[in-house]
Design a protein around this motif. Structure first.
Motif, short mmCIF file in Angstrom:
data_model
loop_
_atom_site.label_atom_id
_atom_site.label_comp_id
_atom_site.label_asym_id
_atom_site.label_seq_id
_atom_site.Cartn_x
_atom_site.Cartn_y
_atom_site.Cartn_z
N THR A 264 0.80 -1.22 0.00
CA THR A 264 0.00 0.00 0.00
C THR A 264 0.83 1.28 0.00
N PRO A 265 1.88 1.39 0.86
CA PRO A 265 2.66 2.62 0.84
C PRO A 265 3.32 2.89 -0.50
N VAL A 266 3.85 1.83 -1.15
CA VAL A 266 4.51 2.02 -2.45
C VAL A 266 3.51 2.52 -3.47
N ARG A 267 2.32 1.90 -3.45
CA ARG A 267 1.29 2.33 -4.40
C ARG A 267 0.89 3.76 -4.13
N GLY A 268 0.80 4.11 -2.84
CA GLY A 268 0.43 5.46 -2.49
C GLY A 268 1.46 6.48 -2.93
N VAL A 269 2.73 6.14 -2.75
CA VAL A 269 3.81 7.04 -3.17
C VAL A 269 3.79 7.24 -4.67
N LYS A 270 3.62 6.14 -5.42
CA LYS A 270 3.57 6.25 -6.89
C LYS A 270 2.41 7.12 -7.33
N LEU B 110 2.67 10.65 -9.47
CA LEU B 110 1.97 10.92 -10.73
C LEU B 110 1.07 12.14 -10.60
N THR B 111 0.38 12.24 -9.47
CA THR B 111 -0.49 13.40 -9.24
C THR B 111 0.31 14.70 -9.24
N ALA B 112 1.54 14.61 -8.72
CA ALA B 112 2.38 15.81 -8.65
C ALA B 112 2.71 16.34 -10.04
N LEU B 113 2.71 15.47 -11.06
CA LEU B 113 3.02 15.93 -12.41
C LEU B 113 1.94 16.86 -12.95
N PHE B 114 0.72 16.76 -12.37
CA PHE B 114 -0.37 17.61 -12.82
C PHE B 114 -0.78 18.63 -11.77
N ALA B 115 0.12 18.86 -10.82
CA ALA B 115 -0.07 19.97 -9.89
C ALA B 115 0.04 21.27 -10.68
N PRO B 116 -0.55 22.35 -10.19
CA PRO B 116 -0.52 23.61 -10.96
C PRO B 116 0.86 24.02 -11.46
N SER B 117 1.89 23.73 -10.68
CA SER B 117 3.24 24.15 -11.08
C SER B 117 3.83 23.29 -12.19
N ASN B 118 3.27 22.07 -12.39
CA ASN B 118 3.82 21.15 -13.39
C ASN B 118 2.88 20.84 -14.54
N TYR C 235 15.24 14.90 -24.62
CA TYR C 235 15.92 14.30 -23.48
C TYR C 235 16.75 15.33 -22.71
N THR C 236 17.01 16.45 -23.34
CA THR C 236 17.70 17.54 -22.65
C THR C 236 16.71 18.41 -21.87
N LEU C 237 15.58 18.72 -22.49
CA LEU C 237 14.61 19.63 -21.87
C LEU C 237 13.80 18.98 -20.76
N ALA C 238 13.42 17.71 -20.95
CA ALA C 238 12.51 17.08 -19.99
C ALA C 238 13.04 17.06 -18.56
N PRO C 239 14.27 16.60 -18.31
CA PRO C 239 14.75 16.59 -16.92
C PRO C 239 14.83 17.99 -16.31
N ALA C 240 15.17 18.96 -17.13
CA ALA C 240 15.34 20.32 -16.63
C ALA C 240 14.00 21.02 -16.40
N SER C 241 12.91 20.41 -16.83
CA SER C 241 11.59 21.04 -16.69
C SER C 241 10.92 20.73 -15.37
N TYR C 242 11.52 19.82 -14.57
CA TYR C 242 10.91 19.42 -13.30
C TYR C 242 11.85 19.69 -12.14
N PRO D 40 13.71 18.57 -8.65
CA PRO D 40 14.38 17.28 -8.37
C PRO D 40 13.45 16.20 -7.83
N GLN D 41 12.47 16.54 -6.98
CA GLN D 41 11.62 15.53 -6.38
C GLN D 41 10.64 14.89 -7.36
N THR D 42 10.36 15.54 -8.48
CA THR D 42 9.45 14.96 -9.47
C THR D 42 10.15 14.65 -10.79
N ARG D 43 11.44 14.87 -10.86
CA ARG D 43 12.17 14.74 -12.12
C ARG D 43 12.12 13.30 -12.67
#
Length: 241
Positions: free
Chosen positions: A20-26, A30-38, A151-158, A160-163
């Motif tokens: 359950t914790p692993v599923r919750g973290v995942k 994923l939800t963080a990717l669609f937070a207002p900032s991302n 592959y250059t832009l994607a990592p730099a767009s997030y 560190p915690q959501t990269r």
């Protein structure tokens, strides 16, 4: 409680449900990717990855056969495919050199627009063999440069915690485009589409990637080493197909 015995000491650890914790973290990641900032970055990166990988795998999978269908001999079609591969070996290098002078996003925007245009010119130049081979090198160089750019832009767009999650999902969405491109091309060819129509259609798809890149915000920094490693893995895998 669980007992963990270390020499003469006993450490008591709480029992933890490993699922359950692993599923919750995942789910949270994923939800963080669609937070207002991302949300904006995630949507545009997914569109760009899907459309670019669609064009990349179409070109690498179907070019020799479509060149033969358009009027070349089988040996000339194979050479045309090799010209794409040859150009591809310089694509990421050229992209890297250009980003030392200009922003990576702007360079990628130019690469995607030119990729879309040169695809159409390439298939239209089949009657002029030398020009077709030269354009094959240009197309291979540009579309590979587009992959390197993403592959250059994607990592730099997030942050560190959501990269890791952000890049992983972007690549996964791109894989859908990679799988769909050869299937769609085969179906449309069976439906009597000409090579010129197929390349024009894929050129429009790559142009969609250019639009997505155009709406992206330029990242503040580039993550060294990450883009090069992922792009090398991607292009090696595609040429091995």
């Amino acid at each position: 409680m669980l007992k963990l015995r270390l020499s003469a000491d006993t450490v008591l650890l709480p029992e933890v449900d490993g699922r359950t914790p692993v599923r919750g973290v995942k789910g949270q990641q994923l939800t963080a990717l669609f937070a207002p900032s991302n949300r904006r970055a995630t949507t545009l990166i997914w569109v760009a990855f899907f459309a670019t990988m669609f064009g990349f795998y179409f070109v690498n999978s179907w070019t020799p056969k479509l060149l033969v269908t358009a009027g070349m001999s089988e040996s000339q079609g194979v050479i045309g495919g090799l010209m794409l591969t040859l150009g591809g070996t310089f694509g990421s290098l050229l992209f890297g050199v250009l980003t030392t002078k200009w922003q990576a996003r702007k360079v990628l925007l130019v690469f995607t627009v030119l990729s879309s245009i040169t695809m159409v010119v390439f298939i239209s130049a089949v009657g002029i063999l030398a020009l077709a081979f030269v354009m094959g090198i240009v197309v291979g160089m540009l579309i590979n440069g587009c992959i390197a750019g993403l592959y250059t832009l994607a990592p730099a767009s997030y942050a560190p915690q959501t990269r890791g999650t952000g890049v992983g999902w972007a690549i996964g969405i791109g894989r859908f485009g990679a799988i769909l491109a050869p299937l769609a091309a085969g179906s449309l060819l069976d439906a009597s589409w000409t090579p010129g129509q197929l390349y024009l259609g894929v050129g429009v798809v790559v142009l969609v990637a250019a639009i997505a890149v155009g709406f992206m915000r330029s990242p503040k920094g580039i993550i060294p080493g990450v883009s090069a490693d992922m792009h090398a893995h991607e292009t090696t895998g595609s040429h091995g197909r």
